[in-house]
Write an enzyme that holds these catalytic residues in place. Structure first.
Site, PDB file in Angstrom:
ATOM      1  N   GLY A  11       1.058  -1.040  -0.125  1.00 21.68           N
ATOM      2  CA  GLY A  11       0.375   0.046   0.188  1.00 21.68           C
ATOM      3  C   GLY A  11       0.773   1.297  -0.082  1.00 21.68           C
ATOM      4  O   GLY A  11       2.130   1.167  -0.069  1.00 21.68           O
ATOM      5  N   ASP A  32       0.570  -8.782   1.895  1.00 22.52           N
ATOM      6  CA  ASP A  32      -0.451  -8.069   0.755  1.00 22.52           C
ATOM      7  C   ASP A  32      -1.394  -8.878  -0.022  1.00 22.52           C
ATOM      8  O   ASP A  32      -1.113  -9.973  -0.302  1.00 22.52           O
ATOM      9  CB  ASP A  32      -0.301  -6.856  -0.270  1.00 22.52           C
ATOM     10  CG  ASP A  32      -0.694  -5.527   0.163  1.00 22.52           C
ATOM     11  OD1 ASP A  32      -0.442  -4.468   0.971  1.00 22.52           O
ATOM     12  OD2 ASP A  32      -2.336  -5.357  -0.394  1.00 22.52           O
ATOM     13  N   LEU A  72      -0.404  -3.466   8.674  1.00 19.43           N
ATOM     14  CA  LEU A  72      -0.696  -2.025   8.260  1.00 19.43           C
ATOM     15  C   LEU A  72      -2.090  -1.980   7.161  1.00 19.43           C
ATOM     16  O   LEU A  72      -2.546  -1.610   6.438  1.00 19.43           O
ATOM     17  CB  LEU A  72       0.530  -1.055   7.419  1.00 19.43           C
ATOM     18  CG  LEU A  72       1.192  -0.513   8.412  1.00 19.43           C
ATOM     19  CD1 LEU A  72       1.921  -0.786   8.799  1.00 19.43           C
ATOM     20  CD2 LEU A  72       1.393   0.694   6.840  1.00 19.43           C
ATOM     21  N   THR A  91     -11.177  -7.525   8.423  1.00 19.34           N
ATOM     22  CA  THR A  91      -9.561  -7.043   8.385  1.00 19.34           C
ATOM     23  C   THR A  91      -9.363  -6.419   9.594  1.00 19.34           C
ATOM     24  O   THR A  91      -8.489  -7.234  10.146  1.00 19.34           O
ATOM     25  CB  THR A  91      -9.255  -6.323   7.470  1.00 19.34           C
ATOM     26  OG1 THR A  91      -9.333  -6.931   5.932  1.00 19.34           O
ATOM     27  CG2 THR A  91      -7.910  -5.673   7.331  1.00 19.34           C
ATOM     28  N   TYR A 144     -15.043   1.334   9.577  1.00 17.48           N
ATOM     29  CA  TYR A 144     -13.271   1.572   9.620  1.00 17.48           C
ATOM     30  C   TYR A 144     -13.321   1.655  11.347  1.00 17.48           C
ATOM     31  O   TYR A 144     -12.705   1.398  12.128  1.00 17.48           O
ATOM     32  CB  TYR A 144     -13.049   3.117   8.533  1.00 17.48           C
ATOM     33  CG  TYR A 144     -12.052   3.156   8.270  1.00 17.48           C
ATOM     34  CD1 TYR A 144     -10.628   2.490   8.319  1.00 17.48           C
ATOM     35  CD2 TYR A 144     -11.225   3.896   8.886  1.00 17.48           C
ATOM     36  CE1 TYR A 144      -9.119   2.657   7.799  1.00 17.48           C
ATOM     37  CE2 TYR A 144      -9.655   4.830   8.842  1.00 17.48           C
ATOM     38  CZ  TYR A 144      -9.074   3.686   8.449  1.00 17.48           C
ATOM     39  OH  TYR A 144      -7.413   4.608   8.403  1.00 17.48           O
TER      40      TYR A 144
HETATM   41  P1  NAD Z   1      -3.650   1.268   1.806  1.00 13.68           P
HETATM   42  O1  NAD Z   1      -4.982   1.370   1.052  1.00 13.68           O
HETATM   43  O2  NAD Z   1      -2.590   2.300   0.987  1.00 13.68           O
HETATM   44  O3  NAD Z   1      -2.410   0.179   2.089  1.00 13.68           O
HETATM   45  C1  NAD Z   1      -3.420  -0.755   2.600  1.00 13.68           C
HETATM   46  C2  NAD Z   1      -2.345  -1.717   2.515  1.00 13.68           C
HETATM   47  O4  NAD Z   1      -3.174  -2.757   3.071  1.00 13.68           O
HETATM   48  C3  NAD Z   1      -3.099  -1.945   1.523  1.00 13.68           C
HETATM   49  O5  NAD Z   1      -1.745  -2.337   0.494  1.00 13.68           O
HETATM   50  C4  NAD Z   1      -4.375  -3.391   0.859  1.00 13.68           C
HETATM   51  O6  NAD Z   1      -4.021  -4.030  -0.286  1.00 13.68           O
HETATM   52  C5  NAD Z   1      -3.518  -4.216   2.124  1.00 13.68           C
HETATM   53  N1  NAD Z   1      -4.715  -4.892   2.528  1.00 13.68           N
HETATM   54  C6  NAD Z   1      -6.294  -4.265   2.778  1.00 13.68           C
HETATM   55  N2  NAD Z   1      -6.512  -5.875   3.653  1.00 13.68           N
HETATM   56  C7  NAD Z   1      -5.833  -6.439   3.647  1.00 13.68           C
HETATM   57  C8  NAD Z   1      -6.159  -7.827   4.111  1.00 13.68           C
HETATM   58  N3  NAD Z   1      -7.410  -8.004   4.380  1.00 13.68           N
HETATM   59  N4  NAD Z   1      -4.849  -8.603   3.835  1.00 13.68           N
HETATM   60  C9  NAD Z   1      -3.721  -7.988   3.711  1.00 13.68           C
HETATM   61  N5  NAD Z   1      -3.801  -7.002   3.343  1.00 13.68           N
HETATM   62  C10 NAD Z   1      -4.494  -6.138   3.333  1.00 13.68           C
HETATM   63  O7  NAD Z   1      -3.629   3.055   2.552  1.00 13.68           O
HETATM   64  P2  NAD Z   1      -2.846   3.590   3.615  1.00 13.68           P
HETATM   65  O8  NAD Z   1      -2.742   4.422   3.321  1.00 13.68           O
HETATM   66  O9  NAD Z   1      -0.943   2.780   3.016  1.00 13.68           O
HETATM   67  O10 NAD Z   1      -1.989   2.639   4.803  1.00 13.68           O
HETATM   68  C11 NAD Z   1      -2.695   2.127   6.033  1.00 13.68           C
HETATM   69  C12 NAD Z   1      -2.785   1.465   7.211  1.00 13.68           C
HETATM   70  O11 NAD Z   1      -2.061   3.654   7.698  1.00 13.68           O
HETATM   71  C13 NAD Z   1      -3.909   1.384   7.003  1.00 13.68           C
HETATM   72  O12 NAD Z   1      -4.234   0.074   8.537  1.00 13.68           O
HETATM   73  C14 NAD Z   1      -4.588   2.797   7.644  1.00 13.68           C
HETATM   74  O13 NAD Z   1      -6.221   2.275   8.696  1.00 13.68           O
HETATM   75  C15 NAD Z   1      -3.458   3.739   8.483  1.00 13.68           C
HETATM   76  N6  NAD Z   1      -4.108   4.729   8.377  1.00 13.68           N
HETATM   77  C16 NAD Z   1      -3.285   5.815   7.917  1.00 13.68           C
HETATM   78  C17 NAD Z   1      -3.814   6.965   7.181  1.00 13.68           C
HETATM   79  C18 NAD Z   1      -3.453   7.949   5.860  1.00 13.68           C
HETATM   80  O14 NAD Z   1      -3.827   8.377   5.784  1.00 13.68           O
HETATM   81  N7  NAD Z   1      -2.786   7.247   5.255  1.00 13.68           N
HETATM   82  C19 NAD Z   1      -4.387   7.453   8.490  1.00 13.68           C
HETATM   83  C20 NAD Z   1      -4.520   7.274   9.506  1.00 13.68           C
HETATM   84  C21 NAD Z   1      -4.233   5.650   9.305  1.00 13.68           C
END
Ligand code: NAD
Ligand code: UDP
Length: 312
Positions: A11, A32, A72, A91, A144
């Site tokens: 991700g 992933d 993540l 998840t 979420y």
């Molecule tokens: P993203 O969607 O780019 O990355 C999440 C990754 O998790 C993706 O590659 C997706 O394919 C993988 N994924 C989802 N469900 C899955 C599962 N069941 N099994 C295996 N892989 C799975 O999002 P991101 O922005 O990189 O966020 C990463 C983490 O950080 C998340 O947990 C998100 O909740 C948290 N977060 C991000 C932000 C932000 O602003 N980017 C803010 C708060 C929290």
């Protein structure tokens, strides 16, 4: 060399984290299911002998060895997490149990990426870690928000019942290169719209606020939290500089040099009105604070989108 599992490693944030850990000399297992991530995000790491890629869904158990786990895995943009809300909840709950079970068996330290969304539409401002939040348990964001709240509770209970070493980080809005250009988040939407010369879609009056952290700062905060021994968290990691969505739209227009206009669209249900982290705890515990200001971070992100989306 430490063996580190990064779930959600393909991700946006995960790919930057994998890169930083490899640069530091660690062995990285990236896991992933590509629900919202892309192989292209980690394609440049595949040649490294310290990098391993596994296609797996954390909702199903997995048996591998690791000394640290960064969890993540979870779609993060409202469009992505509302696409299949039940899967999003699974998840953050079933998947979290599986990862905590793995940490327990391996005696690994697990860092969980929670979110500012646990504060919901906050009545306390800025948000400190001891605020319990104001979340609608039935609304469109609840799959979420409530999933992440259960995940925090699971972490705490595995820690208390089984002594699992946990670290909880509450991430506030983060942006940067490799954000999916079509994920519907505000920074990617505004940049893509500005570069295409289309109107920037500001939801509602645009007076709602967010605080935007550049990805390199965020990754530094995650690693510092994982590697310290003093506190299990939660700790807020984000940029305390707050902007309205109208201000963000104007800044994106300035930095891109675009002549695009601004158009207002209906405000989505339960959209938080304000969000800004109190990062005193991160400053004290991790000696961490963001270094990259919004214009610099936006300019790097815009360069990335220009190269990957607009060069022929
Ligand atoms: P993203 O969607 O780019 O990355 C999440 C990754 O998790 C993706 O590659 C997706 O394919 C993988 N994924 C989802 N469900 C899955 C599962 N069941 N099994 C295996 N892989 C799975 O999002 P991101 O922005 O990189 O966020 C990463 C983490 O950080 C998340 O947990 C998100 O909740 C948290 N977060 C991000 C932000 C932000 O602003 N980017 C803010 C708060 C929290
Ligand atoms: N937003 C907007 N225009 C868009 C996309 C989002 O005005 O094209 C607003 C959205 O209503 C919210 C803020 O920008 O108030 C941040 O939205 P995002 O989906 O990026 O993250 P989150 O709401 O989860 O913080």
């Amino acid at each position: 060399m430490t063996t580190i599992l990064v779930t959600g490693g393909a991700g946006f944030l995960g790919s930057h984290l994998c890169e930083r850990l490899l640069d530091r000399g660690d062995e990285v297992i990236c896991l992933d299911n590509y629900f919202s991530g892309r192989k292209a995000n980690i394609a440049h790491l595949l040649g490294s002998s310290n990098f391993e890629l596994i296609r797996h869904d954390i909702v199903h158990p997995i048996y591998i060895e690791a000394e640290q786990i960064y969890n993540l895995a979870c779609p993060a943009s409202p469009v992505a997490y509302q696409y299949n809300p039940i899967k999003t909840i699974k998840t953050s709950t079933v998947g979290m149990v599986n990862m905590l079970g793995l940490a327990k068996r391996c005696r690994a330290r697990l860092l969980h990426t929670s979110t500012s969304e646990v504060y919901g539409d906050p009545e306390v401002h800025p948000q400190r870690e001891d605020y319990w939040g104001h979340v609608n348990p039935l609304g469109p964001r609840s799959c979420y928000d409530e999933g992440k709240r259960v995940a925090e509770s699971l972490c705490m209970n595995y820690h208390l019942a089984h002594g699992v070493e946990i670290r909880i980080v509450r991430i506030f809005n983060t942006y940067g290169p490799r954000m999916d250009p079509n994920d519907g988040r505000v920074v990617s939407n505004f940049i893509m719209q500005a570069l295409r010369g289309e109107p920037l879609t500001v939801y509602g009056e645009g007076q709602q606020t967010r605080s935007f952290c550049y990805v390199d700062d965020l990754v530094e905060g995650l690693i510092r939290m994982m590697d310290q021994d003093g506190d299990i968290g939660p700790v807020n990691v984000g940029n305390p500089v707050e902007n309205t969505m109208l201000e963000l739209a104007q800044t994106v227009l300035d930095v891109t040099g675009s002549k695009a206009t601004i158009e207002h669209r209906p405000l989505p249900q339960d959209d938080p009105r304000q969000r800004c982290p109190d990062i005193s705890k991160a400053r004290r515990l991790l000696n961490w604070e963001p270094k990259i200001d919004l214009r610099t971070g936006l300019s790097r992100t815009i360069d990335y989108y220009r190269k990957t989306q607009f060069s022929s």
